[in-house]
Motif scaffolding. Structure first.
Motif, short mmCIF file in Angstrom:
data_model
loop_
_atom_site.label_atom_id
_atom_site.label_comp_id
_atom_site.label_asym_id
_atom_site.label_seq_id
_atom_site.Cartn_x
_atom_site.Cartn_y
_atom_site.Cartn_z
N ILE A 1 0.94 -1.32 0.11
CA ILE A 1 -0.11 0.15 0.08
C ILE A 1 0.83 1.15 0.03
O ILE A 1 1.66 1.35 1.00
N ILE A 2 0.89 2.26 -1.07
CA ILE A 2 1.78 3.28 -1.04
C ILE A 2 0.82 4.50 -1.05
O ILE A 2 -0.26 4.54 -1.70
N ASP B 1 -3.76 -4.27 -13.07
CA ASP B 1 -4.41 -4.83 -11.97
C ASP B 1 -4.26 -4.50 -10.43
O ASP B 1 -4.32 -4.98 -9.58
N THR B 2 -4.12 -3.05 -10.43
CA THR B 2 -3.77 -2.34 -9.25
C THR B 2 -4.65 -1.45 -8.97
O THR B 2 -5.26 -0.82 -9.94
N LYS B 3 -5.03 -0.90 -7.65
CA LYS B 3 -6.01 0.11 -7.63
C LYS B 3 -5.31 1.45 -6.86
O LYS B 3 -4.30 1.37 -6.34
N VAL C 1 -3.84 6.68 -2.65
CA VAL C 1 -3.60 5.31 -2.29
C VAL C 1 -3.52 4.56 -3.35
O VAL C 1 -4.36 4.28 -4.16
N ILE C 2 -2.25 3.78 -3.55
CA ILE C 2 -2.07 2.78 -4.61
C ILE C 2 -1.94 1.52 -3.83
O ILE C 2 -0.93 1.38 -3.09
N TRP C 3 -2.59 0.47 -4.33
CA TRP C 3 -2.27 -1.01 -3.55
C TRP C 3 -2.82 -1.87 -4.50
O TRP C 3 -3.35 -1.83 -5.60
N GLY C 4 -2.41 -3.10 -4.19
CA GLY C 4 -2.37 -4.18 -5.16
C GLY C 4 -1.98 -5.64 -4.34
O GLY C 4 -1.49 -5.56 -3.28
N GLY D 1 1.65 -5.17 5.50
CA GLY D 1 1.11 -4.53 6.51
C GLY D 1 2.06 -3.92 7.47
O GLY D 1 1.63 -2.99 8.43
N GLU D 2 3.41 -3.67 7.02
CA GLU D 2 4.19 -2.80 7.89
C GLU D 2 4.89 -1.64 7.25
O GLU D 2 5.25 -1.78 5.97
N VAL D 3 5.16 -0.63 7.96
CA VAL D 3 5.51 0.40 7.38
C VAL D 3 7.09 0.22 6.59
O VAL D 3 7.90 -0.36 7.41
#
Length: 161
Positions: free
Chosen positions: A23-24, A47-49, A78-81, A111-113
């Motif tokens: 998660i960026i 296929d990334t959100k 927020v960019i996540w995949g 899940g970790e910074v």
């Protein structure tokens, strides 16, 4: 935005953040709508959100997903995949393409910074498909070299005959 819509949005993001490899969080202040669409299309192709989120809702969703706490301030995209590499690559590509209006603030990997060095290193890694292509080239090289050698030998024997 109504309270029920906010609750639905938090529930959706929580479910997706639980399964996210990375998660960026990026700052997009000053970006035009056209440039923001370019970033969205980059993510859509992989296929990334990508989503512009309210800070409070994003913090609640991350907390509910069991991720480490991240401070959200100002404007956030927020960019996540599912993978760890693709969101980092997309964020890095957007940051280099739109240097004046797009910056990577922080990110979470599993899940970790993660530090900025980690995010930049992940962006430089090849994707799964690229790694498979490299592996196939390695496997294909002996056969290819053998056929080239056999062809050269056949040509040499034809010239001698």
């Amino acid at each position: 935005m109504t309270r029920t819509r906010k609750e639905e949005l938090v529930a959706e993001m929580t479910a997706e953040f639980k399964d996210a490899g990375a998660i960026i969080v990026c700052d997009y202040k000053g970006m035009t709508v056209e440039n923001l669409e370019i970033v969205r299309n980059l993510a859509k192709d992989e296929d990334t959100k990508v989503q512009v989120v309210k800070n409070k809702l994003a913090m609640i969703a991350l907390k509910n997903a069991g991720c480490e706490a991240v401070e959200f301030t100002d404007t956030n995209l927020v960019i996540w995949g599912d993978t760890q590499v693709l969101p980092c690559k997309i964020a890095d590509k957007a940051a280099t393409q739109f240097t004046d209006s797009f910056t990577i603030k922080t990110g979470l990997i599993q899940g970790e910074v993660a530090s900025m060095e980690t995010i930049n290193a992940m962006a430089k890694l090849p994707t799964r498909d690229e790694l498979i292509g490299m592996l196939l080239n390695v496997w294909n090289a002996p056969v290819q070299n053998f056929t080239i050698g056999m062809n050269a030998l056949a040509t040499k024997l034809e010239e001698e005959a």
